[in-house]
Design an enzyme around this catalytic site. Structure first.
Site, short mmCIF file in Angstrom:
data_model
loop_
_atom_site.label_atom_id
_atom_site.label_comp_id
_atom_site.label_asym_id
_atom_site.label_seq_id
_atom_site.Cartn_x
_atom_site.Cartn_y
_atom_site.Cartn_z
N LYS A 282 0.84 -1.17 0.23
CA LYS A 282 0.20 0.06 -0.15
C LYS A 282 0.81 1.22 0.10
CE LYS A 282 -4.29 1.44 2.10
NZ LYS A 282 -5.34 1.13 2.80
N GLU A 375 -19.96 -4.96 9.58
CA GLU A 375 -20.84 -3.97 10.15
C GLU A 375 -22.08 -4.80 10.92
OE1 GLU A 375 -19.72 -3.73 7.11
OE2 GLU A 375 -18.61 -1.53 7.40
N ARG A 403 -25.54 -1.60 6.10
CA ARG A 403 -25.36 -3.27 6.09
C ARG A 403 -26.01 -3.76 7.28
NH1 ARG A 403 -20.75 -4.64 2.67
NH2 ARG A 403 -21.62 -3.96 0.75
C1 TPP Z 1 -19.07 -1.67 3.91
C2 TPP Z 1 -18.02 -0.78 3.98
N1 TPP Z 1 -17.44 -0.58 5.41
C3 TPP Z 1 -16.56 0.28 5.62
C4 TPP Z 1 -16.04 0.91 4.39
C5 TPP Z 1 -14.97 2.04 4.59
N2 TPP Z 1 -13.80 1.49 3.91
C6 TPP Z 1 -13.33 1.81 2.67
S1 TPP Z 1 -12.00 1.15 2.31
C7 TPP Z 1 -11.81 0.33 3.65
C8 TPP Z 1 -10.41 -0.67 3.76
C9 TPP Z 1 -10.24 -1.56 2.52
O1 TPP Z 1 -9.10 -2.54 2.74
P1 TPP Z 1 -8.86 -3.36 1.57
O2 TPP Z 1 -10.29 -4.28 1.13
O3 TPP Z 1 -8.02 -4.24 2.26
O4 TPP Z 1 -8.38 -2.53 0.50
P2 TPP Z 1 -7.19 -1.55 0.16
O5 TPP Z 1 -7.77 0.03 0.63
O6 TPP Z 1 -6.24 -2.13 1.30
O7 TPP Z 1 -6.63 -1.76 -1.09
C10 TPP Z 1 -12.93 0.58 4.33
C11 TPP Z 1 -13.09 -0.04 5.91
C12 TPP Z 1 -16.63 0.61 3.07
N3 TPP Z 1 -16.16 1.33 2.16
N4 TPP Z 1 -17.59 -0.15 3.04
#
Ligand code: TPP
Length: 662
Positions: A282, A375, A403
């Site tokens: 990242k 969630e 959710r």
């Molecule tokens: C249902 C939901 N919960 C929380 C979020 C907030 N959120 C956006 S990105 C993220 C982390 C995602 O991590 P990952 O899937 O590992 O992707 P990366 O950004 O590391 O590539 C979160 C918690 C969201 N977009 N959707």
């Protein structure tokens, strides 16, 4: 000036002829473009930096849009935007009328869905694969999902089902070992082990190769596989996925283009569900983002040379003190309450910074839970904690609370448990757009029996509401907007809260302005302006959406000529609807219901609101103080019964779109 390779890429077909070395140059140009643009506009950065080579390799090997590449959410796939005809519009990212910061079906034929919530892509990709098979088409379907999103309930449900259906479907697990913050959970630990201990995978390949060349080698391999079956639990990487019905491949280096290209070409030929585990970093390629990927997940405009935020200099002497935001007030109050109430537990679903619980986590680690992107589980867990005698506070964004809709009903309200929902980003959130606006919560929450629903007019009142909620022995939800108050000066210490009691902020005879949360200060402003027109407006801070202040409503119904309800949420089923229903049910002078009470419902139209700055969107939806004043004066002059249907809706809020590539 030398032309960038990037400027020659109008569509994915243009990268197919490039060598791995040229793709590598392109990757560096793209990184520079991402850093330059986000440093100016602000937005998501670190995840896209980590997925540059993966995006390029996928487009080099597959033929989108004939082949269907579907990205979970989309903020990590800016490279995909840049090479699918949106490069020239890239500097409009997240600006009103410009490109969306996520996947957007209206923006490009290369984006199949409009998405911003995590963990959805495996289900939709399975649907695409099944639809393809129905018509006997041959295109490839590829789903790309992050390691944290894989832990979402919806993603796990889909994994289970894909393994059962066994379609030809490639799932790319983009594993950077980060959520926004540090990931949590057994799945994350497991993935980490796969990445840090890949030896067995290589070993297996080499042994297979050797054995095949021996006399009776193939028969030996078959026996070997049987033995391997029994040893799987001990040895096989990806066992969990294999047992679910996937063929697991990887982990491979997601920044090594030749390895990526070769592996993708190979797995493209395989049948059945494949899970390709790609290890990425990242923030890759920009020092400050690599060092602090959490801060650079989504960042305000910053200086490229230092990684420091622009405008973060020490404020000038005499400058107006920065107003406290709702999140800051919540965060601080929670920490204070945690000191005196040892039963208080704070829960977040992978968003400790955004929801303001990091400080609580640092002070009381034993009473802090990050459940990961889960969630539904957060609500179920809270219910169990409450049943066991703890006082859980679930800090969550309005949009992600959706959710957990069923859990609010089934785990929280039906059980009458004292869970507190601290619902942040309720209302229009701004640049993240329609997937993230928290505008449905009033409509869906007020339907639940036993639930108390409040909304504070300003951060001090939010503090009072959190304190008050903790004294109640029932489910309570508090919704509050992004940022602080949008107009006016703070009114001072809030008056005492009492169940279902509104706060009258200004007396008036002609018209009652009944406002919720973020609309209270604008309503005060409107009343001042009405006074100048000779209209005497009463202003009420509703405080409670449920239960409503029936005594006050009765007073309004009998003494005042008209009522205007104001909310930063959908009109359909919202606070205005609640007031209308209360009027209908109210017995006045022996007769049921109020006949012909002029009522103007102000809120959000039956449309998805685009992205843009919060202030711009409020203006666009005519919820800014000036537009409100004009609308209310115009309506009052007609002094006739009005309903939401009378209120002309703004023009459709479709985003102005970039030209899709051919
Ligand atoms: C249902 C939901 N919960 C929380 C979020 C907030 N959120 C956006 S990105 C993220 C982390 C995602 O991590 P990952 O899937 O590992 O992707 P990366 O950004 O590391 O590539 C979160 C918690 C969201 N977009 N959707």
């Amino acid at each position: 000036m030398t032309t960038r390779l990037l400027d020659t890429i109008a569509r994915p077909a243009d990268i197919k002829a490039l060598s791995a070395a040229q793709l590598s140059v392109l990757a560096q140009e793209i990184r520079a473009e991402l850093v330059r643009t986000i440093s100016t506009l602000g937005g998501h950065l670190a995840s896209s930096l980590g997925a540059v080579e993966l995006c390029l390799a996928l487009h080099a090997v597959f033929d989108a849009p004939d082949d269907q590449l579907v990205w979970d959410m989309g903020y990590q796939a800016f490279t995909h935007k840049l090479i699918t005809g949106r490069r020239e519009a890239f500097n409009t990212l997240k600006q009103r009328g410009g490109l969306s910061g996520f996947n957007n079906k209206d923006e490009s034929p290369y984006d199949l869905f409009t998405t911003g919530h995590g963990g959805t892509v495996l289900s939709t990709a399975l649907g695409l694969a099944m639809a393809r098979d129905q018509v006997k088409a041959t295109r490839h379907v590829v789903a790309i999902i992050g390691d944290a999103s894989l832990g979402e309930g919806m993603a796990l449900e889909a994994l289970n089902h894909i393994g059962h259906r066994k379609p030809n479907l490639l799932v790319i697990l983009n594993d950077n070992r980060m959520s926004i913050a540090k990931p949590v959970g057994g799945l994350s630990r497991y993935l980490n082990r796969l990445i840090t201990n890949p030896t067995y995978n290589h070993l297996r390949r080499e042994v297979e190769h050797l054995v095949k060349r021996l006399p009776h080698g193939r028969a030996m391999l078959r026996v070997g596989r049987k033995i391997e079956e029994s040893l799987k639990g001990l040895l096989i990487p990806g066992l969990v996925f294999e047992e679910l019905g996937f063929r697991y491949v990887g982990p491979i280096d997601g920044h090594h283009l030749p390895e990526l290209l070769l592996t993708l070409r190979n797995v493209k030929r395989l049948k059945g569900p494949i899970l390709l585990h790609v290890s990425t970093v990242k923030g890759k390629g920009y020092r400050f983002a690599e060092q602090d990927p959490e801060r650079f997940h989504k960042i305000e405009p910053f200086h490229i040379a230092t990684g420091q935020m622009k405008g973060s200099a020490v404020p000038e002497k005499g400058a107006r003190a920065k107003q406290e935001t709702f999140t800051e007030a919540f965060s601080d109050e929670l920490v204070q309450l945690g000191e005196s109430n040892r039963r208080l537990v704070a829960i977040t679903a992978a968003m400790p910074e955004g929801t303001g619980v990091s400080e609580f986590a640092a002070r009381y680690p034993q009473r802090y839970v990050d459940v990961g992107m889960a969630e539904q589980h957060a609500l179920g867990l809270a219910a169990g904690l409450a049943k066991g005698g703890a006082r859980p506070v679930v800090a969550i964004y309005s949009t992600f609370l959706q959710r957990a809709y069923d859990q609010i009903m089934h785990e929280m309200c039906l059980q009458e448990l004292p869970v507190i929902l601290a619902i942040d980003r309720a209302g229009l959130v701004g640049e993240d757009g329609p997937t993230h606006h928290g505008v449905f919560d009033i409509s869906y929450l007020r339907a639940f029996p036993h639930l108390v629903l409040l909304s504070p007019k300003d951060p001090p009142e939010l503090r009072a509401m959190v304190r008050w909620a903790l004294q109640q022995d029932r489910p309570v939800a508090i919704r509050y907007a992004r940022g602080g108050i949008v107009c006016g000066e703070l009114l001072g210490k809030p008056s005492k809260l009492a169940m279902g009691k509104a706060e009258t902020l200004r007396a008036g005879q002609d018209l009652a302005l009944l406002a919720v949360g973020s609309m209270v200060y604008p309503a005060m402003y409107v009343a001042e302006r009405l006074a100048r027109e000779g209209i005497d407006g009463m202003v009420v801070n509703a405080r409670f959406v449920k239960p409503l202040d029936e005594t006050l409503l009765r007073h309004i119904a009998t003494q005042i000529r008209g009522v205007v309800t104001l909310e930063e949420g959908q009109i359909a089923g919202g606070f205005g609807s609640a007031v209308s229903e209360a009027f209908d049910a109210m017995e006045i002078k022996g007769a049921m219901g109020i006949q012909g009470m002029p009522h103007l419902r102000i809120g959000l139209p039956d449309a998805f609101v685009e992205h843009g700055k919060r202030q711009e969107l409020l203006e666009r939806c005519r919820l800014d103080p000036e537009s409100l004043t004009r609308r209310i004066i115009r309506w009052y002059q007609t002094v006739r019964p009005a309903t939401a249907a009378d209120e002309p809706l703004p023009a459709p809020l479709a985003p102005v779109l970039a030209q899709p590539a051919e």
